[in-house]
Design a protein around this motif. Structure first.
Motif, PDB file in Angstrom:
ATOM      1  N   ASP A  78     -20.413   9.281  14.458  1.00 44.37           N
ATOM      2  CA  ASP A  78     -19.284  10.051  14.991  1.00 44.37           C
ATOM      3  C   ASP A  78     -19.777  10.915  16.141  1.00 44.37           C
ATOM      4  OD1 ASP A  78     -17.176  11.902  15.496  1.00 44.37           O
ATOM      5  OD2 ASP A  78     -16.402  11.589  13.462  1.00 44.37           O
ATOM      6  N   LEU A  79     -19.276  10.629  17.334  1.00 50.00           N
ATOM      7  CA  LEU A  79     -19.724  11.333  18.543  1.00 50.00           C
ATOM      8  C   LEU A  79     -19.375  12.822  18.500  1.00 50.00           C
ATOM      9  CD1 LEU A  79     -21.274  10.316  20.992  1.00 50.00           C
ATOM     10  CD2 LEU A  79     -19.119  10.002  22.190  1.00 50.00           C
ATOM     11  N   ASN A  80     -18.411  13.190  17.663  1.00 46.08           N
ATOM     12  CA  ASN A  80     -18.008  14.593  17.550  1.00 46.08           C
ATOM     13  C   ASN A  80     -18.879  15.393  16.585  1.00 46.08           C
ATOM     14  OD1 ASN A  80     -15.758  14.483  19.353  1.00 46.08           O
ATOM     15  ND2 ASN A  80     -14.634  13.356  17.782  1.00 46.08           N
ATOM     16  N   ALA A  81     -19.875  14.729  15.995  1.00 46.45           N
ATOM     17  CA  ALA A  81     -20.775  15.438  15.077  1.00 46.45           C
ATOM     18  C   ALA A  81     -21.728  16.297  15.912  1.00 46.45           C
ATOM     19  CB  ALA A  81     -21.540  14.442  14.218  1.00 46.45           C
ATOM     20  N   GLY A  82     -21.302  17.514  16.172  1.00 46.04           N
ATOM     21  CA  GLY A  82     -22.076  18.425  17.020  1.00 46.04           C
ATOM     22  C   GLY A  82     -22.889  19.400  16.199  1.00 46.04           C
ATOM     23  N   CYS A  83     -23.075  20.610  16.727  1.00 51.36           N
ATOM     24  CA  CYS A  83     -23.896  21.615  16.043  1.00 51.36           C
ATOM     25  C   CYS A  83     -23.517  22.982  16.577  1.00 51.36           C
ATOM     26  CB  CYS A  83     -25.371  21.322  16.291  1.00 51.36           C
ATOM     27  SG  CYS A  83     -26.490  22.627  15.765  1.00 51.36           S
ATOM     28  N   SER A  84     -23.145  23.891  15.681  1.00 53.93           N
ATOM     29  CA  SER A  84     -22.732  25.236  16.114  1.00 53.93           C
ATOM     30  C   SER A  84     -23.887  25.978  16.788  1.00 53.93           C
ATOM     31  CB  SER A  84     -22.233  26.046  14.913  1.00 53.93           C
ATOM     32  OG  SER A  84     -23.239  26.171  13.920  1.00 53.93           O
ATOM     33  N   LEU A  85     -25.120  25.710  16.339  1.00 57.70           N
ATOM     34  CA  LEU A  85     -26.286  26.365  16.935  1.00 57.70           C
ATOM     35  C   LEU A  85     -26.521  25.853  18.358  1.00 57.70           C
ATOM     36  CD1 LEU A  85     -28.761  28.189  16.865  1.00 57.70           C
ATOM     37  CD2 LEU A  85     -29.982  26.395  15.621  1.00 57.70           C
ATOM     38  N   ALA A  86     -26.489  24.531  18.529  1.00 58.61           N
ATOM     39  CA  ALA A  86     -26.665  23.948  19.860  1.00 58.61           C
ATOM     40  C   ALA A  86     -25.570  24.436  20.812  1.00 58.61           C
ATOM     41  CB  ALA A  86     -26.662  22.424  19.777  1.00 58.61           C
ATOM     42  N   ASP A  87     -24.338  24.530  20.292  1.00 57.21           N
ATOM     43  CA  ASP A  87     -23.206  24.991  21.114  1.00 57.21           C
ATOM     44  C   ASP A  87     -23.346  26.452  21.542  1.00 57.21           C
ATOM     45  OD1 ASP A  87     -22.098  22.507  20.854  1.00 57.21           O
ATOM     46  OD2 ASP A  87     -20.612  23.074  19.349  1.00 57.21           O
ATOM     47  N   SER A  88     -24.140  27.222  20.795  1.00 54.61           N
ATOM     48  CA  SER A  88     -24.284  28.647  21.112  1.00 54.61           C
ATOM     49  C   SER A  88     -25.231  28.900  22.285  1.00 54.61           C
ATOM     50  CB  SER A  88     -24.779  29.416  19.873  1.00 54.61           C
ATOM     51  OG  SER A  88     -26.144  29.143  19.607  1.00 54.61           O
ATOM     52  N   CYS A  89     -25.760  27.820  22.870  1.00 56.90           N
ATOM     53  CA  CYS A  89     -26.702  27.962  23.992  1.00 56.90           C
ATOM     54  C   CYS A  89     -26.297  27.052  25.155  1.00 56.90           C
ATOM     55  CB  CYS A  89     -28.113  27.621  23.495  1.00 56.90           C
ATOM     56  SG  CYS A  89     -29.433  28.090  24.625  1.00 56.90           S
ATOM     57  N   PRO A  90     -25.322  27.487  25.976  1.00 59.40           N
ATOM     58  CA  PRO A  90     -24.893  26.665  27.120  1.00 59.40           C
ATOM     59  C   PRO A  90     -25.996  26.583  28.186  1.00 59.40           C
ATOM     60  CG  PRO A  90     -23.341  28.479  26.657  1.00 59.40           C
ATOM     61  CD  PRO A  90     -24.586  28.754  25.900  1.00 59.40           C
ATOM     62  N   PRO A  91     -26.265  25.394  28.735  1.00 56.43           N
ATOM     63  CA  PRO A  91     -27.371  25.219  29.685  1.00 56.43           C
ATOM     64  C   PRO A  91     -27.341  26.155  30.900  1.00 56.43           C
ATOM     65  CG  PRO A  91     -26.582  23.095  28.948  1.00 56.43           C
ATOM     66  CD  PRO A  91     -25.642  24.111  28.374  1.00 56.43           C
ATOM     67  N   GLU A  92     -26.171  26.351  31.515  1.00 54.24           N
ATOM     68  CA  GLU A  92     -26.114  27.199  32.720  1.00 54.24           C
ATOM     69  C   GLU A  92     -26.518  28.636  32.418  1.00 54.24           C
ATOM     70  OE1 GLU A  92     -22.446  27.008  34.906  1.00 54.24           O
ATOM     71  OE2 GLU A  92     -22.549  24.824  35.088  1.00 54.24           O
ATOM     72  N   ALA A  93     -26.001  29.166  31.305  1.00 50.51           N
ATOM     73  CA  ALA A  93     -26.330  30.543  30.917  1.00 50.51           C
ATOM     74  C   ALA A  93     -27.800  30.657  30.540  1.00 50.51           C
ATOM     75  CB  ALA A  93     -25.452  30.973  29.738  1.00 50.51           C
ATOM     76  N   PHE A  94     -28.323  29.641  29.859  1.00 47.11           N
ATOM     77  CA  PHE A  94     -29.723  29.694  29.439  1.00 47.11           C
ATOM     78  C   PHE A  94     -30.660  29.590  30.635  1.00 47.11           C
ATOM     79  CE2 PHE A  94     -33.611  27.799  27.489  1.00 47.11           C
ATOM     80  CZ  PHE A  94     -33.945  28.894  26.711  1.00 47.11           C
ATOM     81  N   GLU A  95     -30.291  28.779  31.624  1.00 48.91           N
ATOM     82  CA  GLU A  95     -31.125  28.662  32.827  1.00 48.91           C
ATOM     83  C   GLU A  95     -31.224  30.003  33.550  1.00 48.91           C
ATOM     84  OE1 GLU A  95     -31.927  25.544  36.465  1.00 48.91           O
ATOM     85  OE2 GLU A  95     -29.915  25.612  35.589  1.00 48.91           O
ATOM     86  N   LYS A  96     -30.100  30.719  33.640  1.00 45.09           N
ATOM     87  CA  LYS A  96     -30.104  32.067  34.252  1.00 45.09           C
ATOM     88  C   LYS A  96     -31.031  33.000  33.471  1.00 45.09           C
ATOM     89  CE  LYS A  96     -25.469  32.182  36.291  1.00 45.09           C
ATOM     90  NZ  LYS A  96     -24.097  32.690  36.094  1.00 45.09           N
ATOM     91  N   PHE A  97     -30.947  32.921  32.151  1.00 47.73           N
ATOM     92  CA  PHE A  97     -31.759  33.752  31.253  1.00 47.73           C
ATOM     93  C   PHE A  97     -33.257  33.494  31.482  1.00 47.73           C
ATOM     94  CE2 PHE A  97     -33.528  34.463  26.859  1.00 47.73           C
ATOM     95  CZ  PHE A  97     -33.219  35.808  26.748  1.00 47.73           C
ATOM     96  N   THR A  98     -33.642  32.216  31.579  1.00 50.65           N
ATOM     97  CA  THR A  98     -35.069  31.892  31.766  1.00 50.65           C
ATOM     98  C   THR A  98     -35.543  32.290  33.160  1.00 50.65           C
ATOM     99  OG1 THR A  98     -34.521  29.613  32.418  1.00 50.65           O
ATOM    100  CG2 THR A  98     -35.046  29.990  30.106  1.00 50.65           C
ATOM    101  N   LYS A  99     -34.668  32.131  34.151  1.00 50.42           N
ATOM    102  CA  LYS A  99     -35.051  32.504  35.528  1.00 50.42           C
ATOM    103  C   LYS A  99     -35.212  34.013  35.691  1.00 50.42           C
ATOM    104  CE  LYS A  99     -33.533  28.480  38.143  1.00 50.42           C
ATOM    105  NZ  LYS A  99     -32.497  27.872  39.003  1.00 50.42           N
ATOM    106  N   ALA A 100     -34.505  34.770  34.853  1.00 52.68           N
ATOM    107  CA  ALA A 100     -34.631  36.239  34.880  1.00 52.68           C
ATOM    108  C   ALA A 100     -35.950  36.698  34.261  1.00 52.68           C
ATOM    109  CB  ALA A 100     -33.457  36.873  34.132  1.00 52.68           C
TER     110      ALA A 100
END
Length: 308
Positions: A78-100
């Motif tokens: 099922d392609l909709n089998a996601g993860c609440s933990l993975a969803d809590s870390c959007p790539p764009e926001a995390f990239e900004k965080f690491t660059k800071a």
């Protein structure tokens, strides 16, 4: 239709391997070629010679298999089998965080998307997180993502001062301390074992803290004892199979539900029918951008090297 018979037929016909996480429903665990936690499944995905990897788990796990075996067909029931933990870390926001914080080594828990892995220096699982963090020189600052509870546990165990991303798993945060105390009063001779993604106040009550495979091995080594198990309830299936005479009780969730335990809605989206359908149709397939695969492979390979 006999789904077990048909799935086994397709497995031979298509040279497929079925990998299942401990949190899958029991009948999927029983038909899988390998049942394990994130690290074990990653290692099996890397070494399999099957043409098709059937991943009975959630999306980020199947992505990891595709990163490790880009030439193989990887399907998820099922392609909709996601993860609440993975969803809590959007790539764009995390990239900004690491660059800071450019001087920090970025360690990410495997429960994250391929894009997050591609932004990381090294990946870890709950079973090797302490080892991975301790492999980094003490003077090197660390960003740890996405699970703040696992991060806090590592800080407490290692004394390392890590910068934590504010993410968490809704399943492992679902345990009720009040209900756990009541349950322990009812079963005073039961030992509490917990997954490190749980909140600190739950971990403080535990006799043993470890990954899903770690918890199974701990119970195996102490079969004469009785346990309250604080992780996703799917683990009880394999535990009870391997230790049929050991008394096990699932830790209670805050929300009332039929089994008085925590279940991952995403993990339980996979069914035997969906497993059969995805093998028959070789769909839905997991695709990952080749540029992301190239970047995400390095931190995963570093982890696998350290986990030998």
């Amino acid at each position: 239709m006999d789904l077990v018979k048909e799935i086994n037929r397709l497995k031979k016909e298509k040279n497929a391997v079925i990998l299942a996480h401990y949190y899958q429903v029991g009948e999927i665990q029983d038909i899988a070629d390998y049942v394990g936690d994130s690290l074990g499944l990653s290692q099996k995905a890397a070494e399999t010679d099957a043409d098709m990897i059937v991943f009975a788990g959630v999306h980020f796990m199947a992505e990891t298999a595709k990163i490790l075996s880009p030439s193989k067909t990887v399907v998820l029931p099922d392609l909709n089998a996601g993860c609440s933990l993975a969803d809590s870390c959007p790539p764009e926001a995390f990239e900004k965080f690491t660059k800071a914080h450019p001087d920090h080594v970025v360690i990410t828990y495997v429960n994250c998307s391929a894009e997050i892995k591609a932004l990381s220096d090294i990946v870890c699982t709950s079973s090797n997180a302490l080892k991975i963090v301790e492999s980094i020189p003490k003077e090197t600052p660390i960003i740890f993502a996405p699970d703040k509870n696992l991060g806090r546990y590592i800080i407490n165990e290692t004394g390392r001062d890590m910068l934590l991303w504010d993410g968490s798993c809704i399943v492992h945060e679902a345990f009720s301390m009040e209900k756990l105390i009541q349950l322990h009063k009812k079963y005073p001779d039961y030992k509490i074992i917990a997954h490190p993604e749980s909140e600190t106040h739950i971990l403080d009550t535990a006799t043993y803290i470890g990954s899903t495979s770690g918890m199974i091995n701990y119970v195996k080594a102490h079969q004469d004892q009785k346990f309250i198990v604080a992780t996703e309830a799917g683990i009880l299936h394999k535990m009870q199979q391997e230790m049929p005479n050991t008394e096990l009780v699932p830790a209670p969730a805050k929300e009332d539900n039929t089994c008085a335990c925590s279940e991952c809605h995403f993990m339980k989206m996979n069914t035997m029918q969906k497993l059969y359908d995805c093998m028959l149709n070789e769909s839905p397939q997991i695709e990952v951008d080749p540029a992301i695969i190239e970047r995400a492979l390095l931190p995963i390979e570093r982890m696998l090297e350290l986990s030998k």
